[in-house]
Scaffold this motif. Structure first.
Motif, mmCIF file in Angstrom:
data_model
loop_
_atom_site.group_PDB
_atom_site.id
_atom_site.type_symbol
_atom_site.label_atom_id
_atom_site.label_comp_id
_atom_site.label_asym_id
_atom_site.label_seq_id
_atom_site.Cartn_x
_atom_site.Cartn_y
_atom_site.Cartn_z
ATOM 1 N N LYS A 193 -1.994 -8.293 -3.610
ATOM 2 C CA LYS A 193 -2.728 -7.771 -2.453
ATOM 3 C C LYS A 193 -2.432 -6.286 -2.269
ATOM 4 C CE LYS A 193 -4.143 -11.856 -0.974
ATOM 5 N NZ LYS A 193 -4.524 -12.505 -2.200
ATOM 6 N N TRP A 194 -3.462 -5.516 -1.914
ATOM 7 C CA TRP A 194 -3.281 -4.110 -1.576
ATOM 8 C C TRP A 194 -2.725 -4.035 -0.163
ATOM 9 C CZ3 TRP A 194 -3.418 -0.217 -4.900
ATOM 10 C CH2 TRP A 194 -4.100 -0.397 -6.101
ATOM 11 N N VAL A 195 -1.610 -3.331 -0.001
ATOM 12 C CA VAL A 195 -0.915 -3.226 1.283
ATOM 13 C C VAL A 195 -0.843 -1.754 1.694
ATOM 14 C CG1 VAL A 195 1.266 -3.652 2.484
ATOM 15 C CG2 VAL A 195 0.477 -5.246 0.714
ATOM 16 N N PRO A 196 -1.358 -1.411 2.890
ATOM 17 C CA PRO A 196 -1.193 -0.023 3.365
ATOM 18 C C PRO A 196 0.267 0.211 3.728
ATOM 19 C CG PRO A 196 -2.242 -1.363 5.054
ATOM 20 C CD PRO A 196 -2.085 -2.240 3.845
ATOM 21 N N PRO A 199 -9.573 -1.352 -2.288
ATOM 22 C CA PRO A 199 -9.800 -1.590 -0.861
ATOM 23 C C PRO A 199 -10.187 -0.330 -0.092
ATOM 24 C CG PRO A 199 -7.481 -1.367 -1.230
ATOM 25 C CD PRO A 199 -8.148 -1.246 -2.585
ATOM 26 N N LEU A 200 -11.243 0.320 -0.521
ATOM 27 C CA LEU A 200 -11.675 1.524 0.179
ATOM 28 C C LEU A 200 -12.668 1.158 1.276
ATOM 29 C CD1 LEU A 200 -12.198 3.908 -2.853
ATOM 30 C CD2 LEU A 200 -10.331 3.936 -1.208
ATOM 31 N N PRO A 201 -12.377 1.529 2.513
ATOM 32 C CA PRO A 201 -13.317 1.226 3.594
ATOM 33 C C PRO A 201 -14.563 2.111 3.516
ATOM 34 C CG PRO A 201 -11.440 2.414 4.455
ATOM 35 C CD PRO A 201 -11.174 2.175 3.003
ATOM 36 N N LYS A 202 -15.509 1.805 4.355
ATOM 37 C CA LYS A 202 -16.761 2.560 4.405
ATOM 38 C C LYS A 202 -16.487 4.048 4.597
ATOM 39 C CE LYS A 202 -21.196 2.653 6.694
ATOM 40 N NZ LYS A 202 -22.107 1.991 7.592
ATOM 41 N N ASP A 203 -17.178 4.871 3.843
ATOM 42 C CA ASP A 203 -17.124 6.338 3.898
ATOM 43 C C ASP A 203 -15.788 6.935 3.455
ATOM 44 O OD1 ASP A 203 -19.785 6.492 4.765
ATOM 45 O OD2 ASP A 203 -19.170 6.210 6.851
ATOM 46 N N ALA A 204 -14.912 6.148 2.856
ATOM 47 C CA ALA A 204 -13.652 6.682 2.324
ATOM 48 C C ALA A 204 -13.780 6.850 0.814
ATOM 49 C CB ALA A 204 -12.491 5.748 2.646
ATOM 50 N N PRO A 245 1.141 0.010 -8.829
ATOM 51 C CA PRO A 245 0.007 0.909 -8.572
ATOM 52 C C PRO A 245 -0.080 1.310 -7.103
ATOM 53 C CG PRO A 245 -0.687 -1.034 -9.790
ATOM 54 C CD PRO A 245 0.699 -1.297 -9.313
ATOM 55 N N ALA A 246 -0.537 2.546 -6.888
ATOM 56 C CA ALA A 246 -0.738 3.064 -5.540
ATOM 57 C C ALA A 246 -2.015 3.899 -5.527
ATOM 58 C CB ALA A 246 0.448 3.920 -5.111
ATOM 59 N N ILE A 247 -2.712 3.869 -4.388
ATOM 60 C CA ILE A 247 -3.908 4.696 -4.203
ATOM 61 C C ILE A 247 -3.814 5.412 -2.858
ATOM 62 C CG2 ILE A 247 -5.411 3.286 -5.666
ATOM 63 C CD1 ILE A 247 -6.624 2.126 -3.051
ATOM 64 N N TYR A 248 -4.415 6.581 -2.801
ATOM 65 C CA TYR A 248 -4.447 7.378 -1.570
ATOM 66 C C TYR A 248 -5.901 7.727 -1.325
ATOM 67 C CZ TYR A 248 -3.181 11.156 1.680
ATOM 68 O OH TYR A 248 -3.038 11.965 2.778
ATOM 69 N N ASP A 249 -6.390 7.459 -0.110
ATOM 70 C CA ASP A 249 -7.810 7.685 0.156
ATOM 71 C C ASP A 249 -8.036 8.898 1.059
ATOM 72 O OD1 ASP A 249 -7.647 6.892 2.912
ATOM 73 O OD2 ASP A 249 -7.998 4.805 2.378
ATOM 74 N N SER A 250 -9.293 9.235 1.261
ATOM 75 C CA SER A 250 -9.664 10.424 2.027
ATOM 76 C C SER A 250 -9.329 10.313 3.511
ATOM 77 C CB SER A 250 -11.158 10.718 1.846
ATOM 78 O OG SER A 250 -11.930 9.602 2.257
ATOM 79 N N ARG A 251 -9.005 9.129 4.000
ATOM 80 C CA ARG A 251 -8.569 8.975 5.392
ATOM 81 C C ARG A 251 -7.099 9.300 5.551
ATOM 82 N NH1 ARG A 251 -8.817 3.263 6.812
ATOM 83 N NH2 ARG A 251 -7.908 3.194 4.750
ATOM 84 N N GLY A 252 -6.374 9.415 4.404
ATOM 85 C CA GLY A 252 -4.943 9.680 4.451
ATOM 86 C C GLY A 252 -4.104 8.425 4.406
ATOM 87 N N VAL A 253 -4.648 7.334 3.884
ATOM 88 C CA VAL A 253 -3.930 6.067 3.815
ATOM 89 C C VAL A 253 -3.472 5.823 2.374
ATOM 90 C CG1 VAL A 253 -4.086 3.560 4.117
ATOM 91 C CG2 VAL A 253 -5.180 5.092 5.770
ATOM 92 N N LEU A 254 -2.175 5.549 2.221
ATOM 93 C CA LEU A 254 -1.597 5.184 0.936
ATOM 94 C C LEU A 254 -1.419 3.678 0.912
ATOM 95 C CD1 LEU A 254 -0.162 6.149 -1.759
ATOM 96 C CD2 LEU A 254 1.971 5.914 -0.450
ATOM 97 N N SER A 255 -1.931 3.038 -0.136
ATOM 98 C CA SER A 255 -1.791 1.588 -0.309
ATOM 99 C C SER A 255 -1.162 1.308 -1.658
ATOM 100 C CB SER A 255 -3.157 0.892 -0.240
ATOM 101 O OG SER A 255 -3.769 1.108 1.009
ATOM 102 N N VAL A 256 -0.330 0.258 -1.731
ATOM 103 C CA VAL A 256 0.268 -0.172 -2.991
ATOM 104 C C VAL A 256 -0.175 -1.603 -3.276
ATOM 105 C CG1 VAL A 256 2.257 1.359 -2.806
ATOM 106 C CG2 VAL A 256 2.411 -0.959 -1.924
#
Length: 169
Positions: free
Chosen positions: A95-98, A55-60, A73-84
């Protein structure tokens, strides 16, 4: 045992019983979207547990991925949002949840030049190294950095905010 993924692998992480592989999805990444997919694999049976799009938004961009002590599983994007990935083992209804938006941390909004470098995720917090100034990576030659933890604080929508996200603990 060799397994061919079928796409360009971007990153991998493994927990006690699960591995997560992130790869480029089919088709081109267009309009600022990364087009990344994930596959969760049970390391005991080598069966695919779950798969889908990140679930990476545009430009992330994907900055980090990992699994907590429960192999969630967890991901951290360039906007600084951690989702599990909530319900990762419940099939394709997961579902991916911020769970944390570091832009909402006091001091981050004031223009402080702070970057959070994730090193691990636990059930309710993210372990990080704080980088200040123009530093974008920890200095491997420096003394051991101080590891800090950030408690999850889910961004939620409040009625009357017209779609603005507010952070609540």
């Amino acid at each position: 045992f060799i397994w061919q993924q079928g796409g360009q692998v971007i990153s991998m992480a493994a927990g006690n019983h699960t591995a997560m592989i992130v790869a480029r999805g089919p088709g081109a990444a267009l309009g600022g979207y990364q087009n990344l997919t994930f596959t969760l694999i049970d390391l005991q049976t080598l069966a695919t547990i779950n798969q889908g799009s990140l679930p990476l938004p545009k430009d992330a961009q994907l900055r980090w991925l990992g699994l907590n002590e429960y192999d969630t599983p967890a991901i951290y994007d360039s906007r600084g949002v951690l989702s599990v990935l909530d319900g990762a083992r419940s099939g394709y209804s997961a579902k991916w949840v911020p769970v944390l938006d570091t832009r909402m941390i006091p001091g981050a909004a004031s223009g402080a030049d702070i970057l959070y470098w994730p090193i691990n995720v636990l059930s309710s917090r993210l372990l990080i190294i704080m980088l200040k100034g123009a530093t974008t990576f920890p200095d491997a030659a420096a003394t051991r950095p101080l590891v800090q933890d950030l408690d999850f604080s889910m961004p939620i929508l409040e009625s009357g905010t017209h779609g603005q996200m507010n952070q609540h603990e």
